[in-house]
Write a protein that holds these residues in place. Structure first.
Motif, PDB file in Angstrom:
ATOM      1  N   SER A 257       0.859  -1.186   0.000  1.00 20.67           N
ATOM      2  CA  SER A 257       0.000   0.000   0.000  1.00 20.67           C
ATOM      3  C   SER A 257       0.892   1.231   0.000  1.00 20.67           C
ATOM      4  N   ALA A 258       0.700   2.097  -0.998  1.00 22.54           N
ATOM      5  CA  ALA A 258       1.604   3.244  -1.173  1.00 22.54           C
ATOM      6  C   ALA A 258       0.826   4.542  -1.303  1.00 22.54           C
ATOM      7  N   ASN A 259       1.266   5.543  -0.577  1.00 20.96           N
ATOM      8  CA  ASN A 259       0.773   6.911  -0.724  1.00 20.96           C
ATOM      9  C   ASN A 259       1.812   7.713  -1.503  1.00 20.96           C
ATOM     10  N   TYR A 260       1.367   8.397  -2.540  1.00 22.37           N
ATOM     11  CA  TYR A 260       2.265   9.168  -3.394  1.00 22.37           C
ATOM     12  C   TYR A 260       2.121  10.658  -3.099  1.00 22.37           C
ATOM     13  N   PHE A 261       3.262  11.339  -3.047  1.00 20.69           N
ATOM     14  CA  PHE A 261       3.289  12.751  -2.664  1.00 20.69           C
ATOM     15  C   PHE A 261       3.828  13.598  -3.815  1.00 20.69           C
ATOM     16  N   ASP A 262       3.258  14.799  -3.935  1.00 19.30           N
ATOM     17  CA  ASP A 262       3.664  15.718  -4.990  1.00 19.30           C
ATOM     18  C   ASP A 262       3.128  17.104  -4.627  1.00 19.30           C
ATOM     19  N   THR A 263       3.468  18.090  -5.434  1.00 20.01           N
ATOM     20  CA  THR A 263       2.860  19.402  -5.272  1.00 20.01           C
ATOM     21  C   THR A 263       1.435  19.348  -5.824  1.00 20.01           C
ATOM     22  N   ALA A 264       0.649  20.359  -5.514  1.00 21.06           N
ATOM     23  CA  ALA A 264      -0.741  20.378  -5.971  1.00 21.06           C
ATOM     24  C   ALA A 264      -0.835  20.359  -7.492  1.00 21.06           C
ATOM     25  N   ASP A 265       0.143  20.984  -8.169  1.00 22.12           N
ATOM     26  CA  ASP A 265       0.128  20.993  -9.636  1.00 22.12           C
ATOM     27  C   ASP A 265       1.008  19.901 -10.246  1.00 22.12           C
ATOM     28  N   LEU A 266       1.380  18.922  -9.438  1.00 20.55           N
ATOM     29  CA  LEU A 266       2.050  17.695  -9.905  1.00 20.55           C
ATOM     30  C   LEU A 266       3.374  17.967 -10.635  1.00 20.55           C
TER      31      LEU A 266
ATOM     32  N   GLU B 189       4.159  23.100  -1.119  1.00 16.15           N
ATOM     33  CA  GLU B 189       3.981  22.017  -0.156  1.00 16.15           C
ATOM     34  C   GLU B 189       3.842  20.685  -0.869  1.00 16.15           C
ATOM     35  N   LEU B 190       4.404  19.647  -0.265  1.00 10.66           N
ATOM     36  CA  LEU B 190       4.262  18.287  -0.776  1.00 10.66           C
ATOM     37  C   LEU B 190       3.150  17.595  -0.012  1.00 10.66           C
ATOM     38  N   GLY B 191       2.148  17.139  -0.732  1.00 11.73           N
ATOM     39  CA  GLY B 191       1.025  16.454  -0.096  1.00 11.73           C
ATOM     40  C   GLY B 191       0.649  15.206  -0.861  1.00 11.73           C
ATOM     41  N   ARG B 192      -0.218  14.396  -0.258  1.00 12.24           N
ATOM     42  CA  ARG B 192      -0.619  13.145  -0.905  1.00 12.24           C
ATOM     43  C   ARG B 192      -1.500  13.437  -2.111  1.00 12.24           C
ATOM     44  N   VAL B 193      -1.145  12.818  -3.241  1.00 13.18           N
ATOM     45  CA  VAL B 193      -1.901  13.039  -4.471  1.00 13.18           C
ATOM     46  C   VAL B 193      -2.547  11.777  -5.014  1.00 13.18           C
ATOM     47  N   ALA B 194      -2.111  10.619  -4.525  1.00 12.66           N
ATOM     48  CA  ALA B 194      -2.684   9.358  -5.016  1.00 12.66           C
ATOM     49  C   ALA B 194      -2.384   8.236  -4.038  1.00 12.66           C
ATOM     50  N   VAL B 195      -3.234   7.193  -4.104  1.00 17.96           N
ATOM     51  CA  VAL B 195      -3.054   5.996  -3.275  1.00 17.96           C
ATOM     52  C   VAL B 195      -3.108   4.783  -4.190  1.00 17.96           C
ATOM     53  N   LEU B 196      -2.122   3.898  -4.064  1.00 18.61           N
ATOM     54  CA  LEU B 196      -2.089   2.680  -4.869  1.00 18.61           C
ATOM     55  C   LEU B 196      -1.945   1.471  -3.957  1.00 18.61           C
ATOM     56  N   ASP B 197      -2.785   0.481  -4.184  1.00 16.61           N
ATOM     57  CA  ASP B 197      -2.707  -0.798  -3.477  1.00 16.61           C
ATOM     58  C   ASP B 197      -2.376  -1.877  -4.492  1.00 16.61           C
ATOM     59  N   THR B 198      -1.423  -2.733  -4.133  1.00 16.30           N
ATOM     60  CA  THR B 198      -0.929  -3.733  -5.071  1.00 16.30           C
ATOM     61  C   THR B 198      -0.834  -5.100  -4.414  1.00 16.30           C
ATOM     62  N   GLU B 199      -1.367  -6.096  -5.106  1.00 21.31           N
ATOM     63  CA  GLU B 199      -1.140  -7.491  -4.729  1.00 21.31           C
ATOM     64  C   GLU B 199      -0.046  -8.003  -5.654  1.00 21.31           C
ATOM     65  N   ARG B 200       1.118  -8.248  -5.086  1.00 26.03           N
ATOM     66  CA  ARG B 200       2.301  -8.564  -5.883  1.00 26.03           C
ATOM     67  C   ARG B 200       2.715 -10.019  -5.722  1.00 26.03           C
ATOM     68  N   THR B 201       2.980 -10.665  -6.862  1.00 28.94           N
ATOM     69  CA  THR B 201       3.547 -12.008  -6.883  1.00 28.94           C
ATOM     70  C   THR B 201       4.893 -11.934  -7.590  1.00 28.94           C
ATOM     71  N   THR B 202       5.953 -12.386  -6.946  1.00 28.15           N
ATOM     72  CA  THR B 202       7.282 -12.251  -7.531  1.00 28.15           C
ATOM     73  C   THR B 202       7.966 -13.603  -7.695  1.00 28.15           C
ATOM     74  N   VAL B 203       8.798 -13.679  -8.711  1.00 27.56           N
ATOM     75  CA  VAL B 203       9.733 -14.789  -8.889  1.00 27.56           C
ATOM     76  C   VAL B 203      11.087 -14.184  -9.210  1.00 27.56           C
ATOM     77  N   ARG B 204      12.131 -14.911  -8.913  1.00 26.86           N
ATOM     78  CA  ARG B 204      13.483 -14.433  -9.199  1.00 26.86           C
ATOM     79  C   ARG B 204      14.155 -15.340 -10.217  1.00 26.86           C
ATOM     80  N   LEU B 205      14.867 -14.710 -11.152  1.00 26.25           N
ATOM     81  CA  LEU B 205      15.644 -15.460 -12.132  1.00 26.25           C
ATOM     82  C   LEU B 205      17.039 -15.663 -11.562  1.00 26.25           C
TER      83      LEU B 205
END
Length: 513
Positions: A62-71, A131-147
């Motif tokens: 779960s990630a909160n992304y921060f940026d200026t109001a005008d991105l 000011e830097l404030g929260r501009v978006a929220v992303l939730d991810t279900e991640r499945t990983t494998v390694r080579l």
């Protein structure tokens, strides 16, 4: 403690400047792909160097992304987030670093809504006090494998992400599936082979460079670029200026991190900008550009203080290392000199940090970007570049000839030599600007101006070094220290005068006179 890049000739300023804690930075090399819900990851064991594929791991992120109001950060391809879950929970700042590459810096989770000061500082050139404030929220279900390669080395990591993202304040969310391939110890040949395998299996190149970019979509406004007539003098000048403004802005965080040669590169971009605005007064209206000159000089001086001390420290370190006769107290005296220079350089970095946080600096960056976006075109702007630029180069070279001729009758020959060096540097930058249009003659002018600049620079650098050693000698506390300073002074004097003696020879070789 974050360790700044350091080599034998570079200052490790991390400890001395007591920077806020930031984890070790990481160069991220990855590619992203869009995938349909029924996409199946292909067998990747046949890829170059891949011996096996690890078992799957699953993470909820779960990630909160921060940026200026005008991105502003997003407009420059920068992401700043606070992410929970996975193996690298914390704050992540990602900045473009080349094709498929981003420089990532991390900090601990800290407070949810407060961007760590160190990361916030690194985006100052973009946020410029906003000011830097929260501009978006992303939730991810991640499945990983390694080579995996030989001995179990992880060559790359494949992440299969089911993403749900929404803009701050929105009620609905966008959902999609994407695949990420990130190199760990593998090379780009592996990245290329993985690309081919994934696309053959049905994945498509990502529609956005980042998850955040996909969520924000058209809300992100890219920097405006002026429209000029193709082939005009204005087009050539603005292309060059735009590259310098970009170099200043992107060089800012590297200079703050004291990366090797970063201050020098940023300073050169500032100098090129100053020189271009002077050389191109027939293309850009000087009523708008002249007021930028003192501001650019102020920034160049702030960067120059650090750079000049850095050069002195490295110069004296090389000199001392070459003095085999130094032993005992004399060797200790040499270290004492370098320690003092290191302290001076650290103090200069602190002053530079302060300067780069001033509203004056933000206003200059705004003005430079505005200049590129809405240039104040002068009377010659619409002329063909292949007609106007050769005229500009002729004027600049005549200035070099005039400055050189003035040395013979100057009341202060050293000052006249320094002026000639500056004029040659301006001519060199003008020729760099014109080279894509003018071709070989501009290329030759770059080489000639550089030779003049360097031969005068060899003398000027020696003079500066001697002045520093002379001042240091006044503060010498022991005979050993005075001895070392005297030896260094003799070396610098010899080399400076040798460079000065080569000036006339170099000029004759270039001009044939």
């Amino acid at each position: 403690m974050f360790t700044f890049p350091c080599n034998a000739g570079h200052l490790d300023v991390a400890t001395s400047l007591s920077r806020s804690t930031v984890a070790e930075k990481h160069l991220e090399i990855e590619r992203k792909y869009d995938a349909a819900p029924d996409f199946t990851l292909p067998d990747l064991t046949g890829l170059p160097g891949v011996i096996a594929v690890s078992g799957t791991e699953r993470h909820t992120l779960s990630a909160n992304y921060f940026d200026t109001a005008d991105l502003r950060l997003a407009a420059h391809g920068i992401t700043l987030r606070r992410r929970r879950g996975g193996e690298d929970a914390g704050w992540h700042l990602k900045m473009p670093a080349g094709p498929d590459s981003k420089q990532e810096l991390r900090a601990p989770l800290g407070r949810a809504q407060v961007v760590p000061a160190r990361l916030a500082t690194l985006v100052t050139a973009y946020a410029r006090g906003s000011e830097l404030g929260r501009v978006a929220v992303l939730d991810t279900e991640r499945t990983t494998v390694r080579l995996l390669g030989e001995d179990g080395a992880v060559l790359a990591e494949i992440a299969d992400d089911a993403v749900s993202g929404r803009v701050e304040g929105a009620e609905s969310a966008d959902t999609w599936r994407e695949i990420e391939v990130e190199l760990v110890s593998g090379d780009r040949a592996l990245l290329k082979a993985a690309d081919k395998a994934l696309r053959k299996a049905g994945a498509e190149p990502g529609s956005s460079a980042s998850k955040l970019g996909r969520v924000l979509g058209d809300a992100v406004t890219r920097r405006a670029v002026a429209r000029t007539h193709p082939g005009s003098a204005a087009e050539a000048v603005l292309d060059y200026l735009s590259a310098q403004v970009t170099a200043i802005v992107t060089g800012d965080p590297k200079a703050r991190l004291a990366e090797d040669d970063a201050v020098h590169k940023m300073r050169v971009a500032v100098r090129r900008t100053r020189s271009t605005l002077k050389s191109c007064r027939r293309v850009l209206d000087r009523e708008r550009t002249d007021p930028l000159q003192p501001e650019l000089k102020w920034l160049a001086d702030a960067l120059g203080e650090v750079r000049d001390l850095e050069v002195l420290r490295m110069r004296f370190a090389d000199r001392i290392a070459g003095l085999d006769e130094l032993t005992g107290e004399a060797e200790e005296a040499g270290r004492h000199l370098l320690d003092r220079l290191t302290g001076d350089e650290q103090a200069a970095y602190r002053r530079l940090d302060a300067a780069l946080k001033e509203p004056r600096y933000y206003a200059l960056l705004d003005a430079l970007e505005g200049l590129v976006a809405e240039p104040p075109l002068a009377g010659k702007a619409g002329r063909p570049a292949d007609d106007e630029l050769p005229r500009m180069l002729d004027r600049e070279w005549r200035r070099v000839e005039k400055a050189y001729a003035a040395i013979a009758d100057a009341d202060d020959p050293d000052e006249a030599r320094h002026d000639t060096r500056k004029v040659a540097k301006r001519a060199r930058y003008a020729a760099e600007l014109a080279r894509p249009v003018v071709g070989s003659s501009a290329k030759q002018m770059v080489a000639d101006a550089k030779r003049i600049q360097e031969v005068f620079g060899g003398y000027q650098d020696g003079v500066i070094a001697m002045e520093h050693l002379h001042d240091a000698a006044r503060r010498a506390e022991t005979p050993a220290e005075a001895f070392v300073l005297g030896v260094l002074y003799g070396v610098e004097r010899t080399e400076a005068y040798t460079s000065r003696d080569h000036v006339e020879e170099t000029w004759e070789q270039i001009t044939g006179s």
